[in-house]
Design an enzyme around this catalytic site. Structure first.
Site, PDB file in Angstrom:
ATOM      1  N   SER A 144     119.333   9.822 -60.779  1.00  0.00           N
ATOM      2  CA  SER A 144     120.660  10.274 -61.195  1.00  0.00           C
ATOM      3  C   SER A 144     121.183  11.281 -60.188  1.00  0.00           C
ATOM      4  O   SER A 144     120.405  12.009 -59.561  1.00  0.00           O
ATOM      5  CB  SER A 144     120.594  10.927 -62.579  1.00  0.00           C
ATOM      6  OG  SER A 144     121.807  11.587 -62.906  1.00  0.00           O
ATOM      7  N   TYR A 157     117.652  18.131 -67.995  1.00  0.00           N
ATOM      8  CA  TYR A 157     117.722  16.730 -67.591  1.00  0.00           C
ATOM      9  C   TYR A 157     117.733  16.605 -66.075  1.00  0.00           C
ATOM     10  O   TYR A 157     117.002  15.793 -65.492  1.00  0.00           O
ATOM     11  CB  TYR A 157     118.982  16.097 -68.185  1.00  0.00           C
ATOM     12  CG  TYR A 157     119.290  14.710 -67.687  1.00  0.00           C
ATOM     13  CD1 TYR A 157     118.619  13.606 -68.190  1.00  0.00           C
ATOM     14  CD2 TYR A 157     120.270  14.496 -66.709  1.00  0.00           C
ATOM     15  CE1 TYR A 157     118.907  12.318 -67.746  1.00  0.00           C
ATOM     16  CE2 TYR A 157     120.558  13.225 -66.254  1.00  0.00           C
ATOM     17  CZ  TYR A 157     119.878  12.137 -66.774  1.00  0.00           C
ATOM     18  OH  TYR A 157     120.164  10.869 -66.314  1.00  0.00           O
TER      19      TYR A 157
END
Length: 251
Positions: A144, A157
């Protein structure tokens, strides 16, 4: 092995109900992929996903897989590879977590890290060894852009994805010359069930767009894929922004 058109004939999706994973499976089935394994927790949604892909003409099988149960990965995934060569493994599982709640609940934060990093490391090593043993194949790992630089809004995250990204790059170097191709995919904000209810970030994309980028990257044997491609320059600029200024950005 890949067919005459360069399309993998067999696909293993780790995270069998992942919207990106299923979008990639649908695209590759349309390109001639014929055998698909969906690995995930046994639930009606996994069987529903398998049924949908079977309707497209693929031989689809499911296998019980838990990213958090690292001790089972070698046995579970070994049985899949024992059934025949796998041309492409797509590691698509992961959790977003809830930053505000997870900061106040360390065990919940640990679960995010264990799923996104530890589980991926374990499954990635098992699959890489199996691909190396068969002498060919690609391992695609969904990272990501959040891993490029930790942001106040989602640093738990983001840190887990930063670890995954570094691992995947190192694994790619370790596999170089073995016949195994490792590709890191760095999407930005993807409109999925996981992000439902969150406001779109700039350059938001879709599972189908990520799938198309994965397929394109595989044909080019890319090592890193940004989705959309413009994020590469955006994140390069943000990565080098002075920290005091970075803190002021509405990120």
């Amino acid at each position: 092995m890949k067919d005459a058109f360069g399309t993998p004939q067999s696909l293993l999706v780790l995270g069998g109900t992942s919207e990106i994973g299923l979008a990639t499976a649908r695209l590759l089935i349309a390109r001639r992929t014929r055998t698909v394994w969906l690995a995930g927790r046994h639930a009606p949604s996994l069987e529903d996903a398998a049924s949908d892909l079977r309707a497209l003409g693929a031989d689809v099988r499911t296998v019980a897989f838990d990213a958090l149960d690292c001790g089972s990965h070698a046995e579970v995934l070994g049985k899949v590879f024992a059934e025949g060569d796998i041309d492409l493994v797509l590691l698509a599982f992961g959790v977003l977590g809830d930053q505000a709640n997870d900061e106040a609940d360390p065990p919940a934060a640990v679960r995010v890290a264990q799923t996104n990093y530890t589980g991926a490391l374990s499954a990635g090593l098992v699959c890489a060894a199996a691909l190396q043993h068969q002498g060919h194949g690609s391992l695609v790992m969904l990272s990501s852009v959040a891993g490029e630089r930790a942001r106040r809004a989602n640093f738990i995250y983001g840190s887990s994805k930063a670890g995954l990204d570094a691992f995947a790059q190192g694994l790619g170097d370790a596999m170089h010359g073995t016949g195994v191709h490792v590709m890191v995919v760095r999407p930005g904000f993807v409109r999925t069930k996981m992000t439902a209810g969150l406001p779109d970030a700039p350059l938001a994309t879709t599972p189908e767009a990520v799938a198309a980028a994965i397929e394109h990257g595989l044909r080019r044997r890319s090592e890193t894929v940004w989705v959309p491609g413009a994020l590469r320059m955006v994140m390069s600029a943000l990565r080098h922004l002075p920290r005091p200024l970075f803190r002021r950005l509405p990120l």
